[in-house]
Design a protein around this motif. Structure first.
Motif, PDB file in Angstrom:
ATOM      1  N   VAL A   1       6.354  -2.070  -3.965  1.00 34.43           N
ATOM      2  CA  VAL A   1       5.134  -1.564  -3.328  1.00 34.43           C
ATOM      3  C   VAL A   1       5.234  -1.855  -1.836  1.00 34.43           C
ATOM      4  CG1 VAL A   1       2.618  -1.788  -3.272  1.00 34.43           C
ATOM      5  CG2 VAL A   1       3.847  -1.981  -5.464  1.00 34.43           C
TER       6      VAL A   1
ATOM      7  N   HIS B   1      -0.367  -1.306  -0.649  1.00 37.88           N
ATOM      8  CA  HIS B   1      -1.190  -2.401  -1.188  1.00 37.88           C
ATOM      9  C   HIS B   1      -2.499  -1.854  -1.727  1.00 37.88           C
ATOM     10  CE1 HIS B   1      -4.501  -2.691   1.788  1.00 37.88           C
ATOM     11  NE2 HIS B   1      -3.612  -2.160   2.606  1.00 37.88           N
TER      12      HIS B   1
ATOM     13  N   PHE C   1      -1.092  -0.163  -7.666  1.00 37.30           N
ATOM     14  CA  PHE C   1      -0.977  -1.597  -7.366  1.00 37.30           C
ATOM     15  C   PHE C   1      -2.274  -2.325  -7.723  1.00 37.30           C
ATOM     16  CE2 PHE C   1      -0.627  -5.218  -4.182  1.00 37.30           C
ATOM     17  CZ  PHE C   1       0.389  -5.881  -4.858  1.00 37.30           C
TER      18      PHE C   1
ATOM     19  N   CYS D   1      -7.115  -5.983  -3.578  1.00 37.31           N
ATOM     20  CA  CYS D   1      -5.932  -5.865  -2.710  1.00 37.31           C
ATOM     21  C   CYS D   1      -6.313  -5.546  -1.264  1.00 37.31           C
ATOM     22  CB  CYS D   1      -4.927  -4.853  -3.265  1.00 37.31           C
ATOM     23  SG  CYS D   1      -4.383  -5.282  -4.932  1.00 37.31           S
TER      24      CYS D   1
ATOM     25  N   TYR E   1       5.806  -6.737  -3.784  1.00 39.18           N
ATOM     26  CA  TYR E   1       5.068  -6.177  -2.664  1.00 39.18           C
ATOM     27  C   TYR E   1       5.746  -6.633  -1.380  1.00 39.18           C
ATOM     28  CZ  TYR E   1       1.821  -5.144   0.958  1.00 39.18           C
ATOM     29  OH  TYR E   1       1.294  -4.643   2.120  1.00 39.18           O
TER      30      TYR E   1
ATOM     31  N   ARG F   1       5.370  -6.159   2.844  1.00 41.14           N
ATOM     32  CA  ARG F   1       4.368  -5.757   3.820  1.00 41.14           C
ATOM     33  C   ARG F   1       4.789  -4.713   4.850  1.00 41.14           C
ATOM     34  NH1 ARG F   1       1.658  -5.454   8.167  1.00 41.14           N
ATOM     35  NH2 ARG F   1       3.662  -5.390   9.165  1.00 41.14           N
TER      36      ARG F   1
END
Lengths: 242, 242, 242, 242
Positions: free
Chosen positions: C100, C105, C110, C118, C195, C197
């Motif tokens: 992800v 996010h 997700f 999230c 995940y 960023r």
């Protein structure tokens, strides 16, 4: 009524005697400031102990009467005796809470409980520190805002060589570009452990309202829960074997 | 003084009305037995609510006044309305504790909070259950022995399709050869969640002293901590940008 | 020989068509850059798919042939159909890896897998980002230095409203004073989720050597492991009951 | 091509020489059976070492050439020298994998890495053991069914005094009424550690197909990942300080 938590605030206590600048910040020693912060938050049963007390301040009877021990050390980790380390270790496994403060990341007791070196990066440069609450539902974050700023502190930076915390409550930001896992919860045996980063001896960190609140919250969180004391060794079956 | 924890005990409440055998075990409904167990352990502010109450017992005002919600459901998970699931979900994220009991593993609210199917193996065969405390330092194990035996229960077996619990407090043993992670702690948002396995409607499990103690412990553990309520979205820098 | 991992790189694909500035950075779309990065790291079986493809690019047969899916979305989360979300969800629980990326996010898939909102803090201010490796033994950190700097990125700041990651691999530092848990591992069912960023559409992040390495590492880590597919429901005892 | 993992299978090696019954089960020693199991699963670079070898089989050069070390010990934990424990400890923190087998729960190296006593309940009663896969997506469960039965084994029961595992892969069931967390993953420094319960010396457990597969899977999982080697100590700021 909340059961009384009996706290012992342990401090190495050497900086304050060797360095007038530090003694001026902490006239009663770091332990006095830490203990005052706990009393301010309603913890009535707080005593202090230091390395240069008889039995290094931590006789078997003191430990037997301690629900939560807070630990500050820096210069003299290696002077803490095997006996004291062993006694504290046994008490933690048996349920006593342990709050490990700042440079005590490198204490013998913390390294023994973690199983790692507990090394980190550091710098003394009068930087400010921003602690971010990353787990706002945790009891140690009670009464805080989302972030807590300390005007001047020593920097600690990752990689912090610890086992991944069971709960990560705070992450710190420093102006020099570093981050740090600054509030870390662990369980060892029946005991709860909280590492809290701030508290360099050259700054008045233990007079900071937010820092005091965190330590008081941590003490309450780490108090013994009263769960079962496991029996180990050879056992008979509980069910009939075929 | 311990702050009062306001508990709402929610129960689907259908078995007791449809099956005289179950009504005989739980004359006031499962919720009455669960609520009595909490009162027995000193929780004074306990109300009950059921699926067939107005607004399914969980109006916005009821939830606003609830610190911890316990949830039992089985036959009618799908009848719980989107509104109720949504309201409970928001309250958990905002800090309300949630204690998920037995067949409520398959409730809409638990599956939504977990993000998985929450499926498992099961069998109704009058087996006994042995719950082992694997984390004796956790507050939910307070006052228990090392193991807790329930004379007759439904069997639940692994694989239990949940995210790995943040803390695993109990593991169950069943005579038929199965094991089960039967006491599981989670955090979602600011809310604490505890799943506890025992409690089939055909057995008097909610009169069991150990089970009652666990649920009371869990309610206290899951009570809101009063940490910060995060702000989300677009933010200004806290430090001067170059 | 390493088994071939079949990757599908999914991208919303709208920014690139609506904004010439973004199209200039990613002439083939973000998906092309992400896919090229994977090929550069020896992943030979990489296809791409976008929201505006038939069946939104994720038919049952595409998913059946996908071992790891990477997901980028931002403007049109709500346009992803229930069918696609449901199919991806089932495939993840059945073992497909899911990576992800950045603004995903907030994707429906997700949030469904996490069970939380999230949400996070954000700011577009051309800040640089420092990602620190906090778990250097994790396979996703293979081949990296201790820190990875991205010259310009969008800021994301804590509180990030996710369940605590099973493993936290990266923590980000931003000049404006924020930190962020920027590399987070999860398991849901038999599937692994990571995940990561970085990756705002207005910056050439997916051409960054370190970012490409992380995503390739994550794809290999998230590939299905071939463990047992659990059976759920009513079962017979494995042991003779008394 | 999969990089070759260099494995050293370490065994105390005393039971086999002292007890003809055990020697009959493991004619080449437990280490030979464990090593054969690894070779059977395609691990080509496997050597063995025992306590009574020079330098207890674990010289600095042997360890330097070892990616993953498997450890079996029982009678003579205390004979393992400080030097060997220290060398293995440093290598694990530096990235070497460690697979801790059965009675090695009580080895000096495991207790040092865990920070706890690693005590447990035990019984020798020819019971069978059922291991349940509770995390079917984990690589250590590759190729297994949902449960794995060992016809006769020593019983180990909870409470197992370890830190909560980062990942719990297996839970065991025993006929006498006990459960046990029998497959436990940890990270210490850059090294991965897996504790696996089965393997009492009086039973042919290391010839069991499922047990062999688990150990081979664990060796591959624990192989060094090649992440960054952190620098510790005093550092200069990465950003200009005000």
């Amino acid at each position: 009524m909340e059961p009384e938590v009996r706290v012992t605030v342990w401090n190495e206590g050497r900086h304050e005697r060797q360095d007038p600048h530090i003694a001026a910040i902490y006239p009663g020693g770091l332990h006095a400031a830490i203990a005052d912060g706990l009393r301010e938050h309603g913890l009535a049963s707080v005593r202090t102990a230091t390395l240069d007390d008889p039995q290094q301040g931590l006789s078997a009877s003191v430990l037997a009467e301690t629900d939560v021990l807070t630990w500050w050390g820096h210069l003299a980790h290696d002077e803490v005796s095997d006996d004291v380390v062993g006694r504290v270790y046994q008490r933690v496994l048996d349920g006593m809470g342990l709050i490990v403060l700042h440079s005590a990341h490198y204490s013998r007791i913390f390294r023994r409980l973690m199983g790692t070196t507990c090394e980190l990066k550091w710098r003394e440069a009068d930087e400010h520190e921003r602690l971010w609450v990353v787990e706002p539902g945790h009891p140690i974050a009670a009464g805080l805002g989302e972030t807590l700023v300390i005007e001047r502190e020593e920097m600690y930076g990752e990689r912090f060589d610890i086992p991944a915390p069971e709960t990560l409550v705070f992450v710190s930001w420093f102006p020099g570009g570093e981050v740090f896992r600054s509030g870390c919860c662990y369980t060892r045996g029946r005991g709860k452990i909280f590492y809290f980063r701030p508290g360099h001896e050259t700054y008045p960190t233990y007079f900071h309202a937010g820092v005091r609140r965190v330590i008081a919250n941590a003490v309450r969180w780490a108090a013994p829960s009263g769960g079962p004391r496991p029996q180990f060794g050879n056992v008979q079956p509980l069910e009939a074997l075929a």
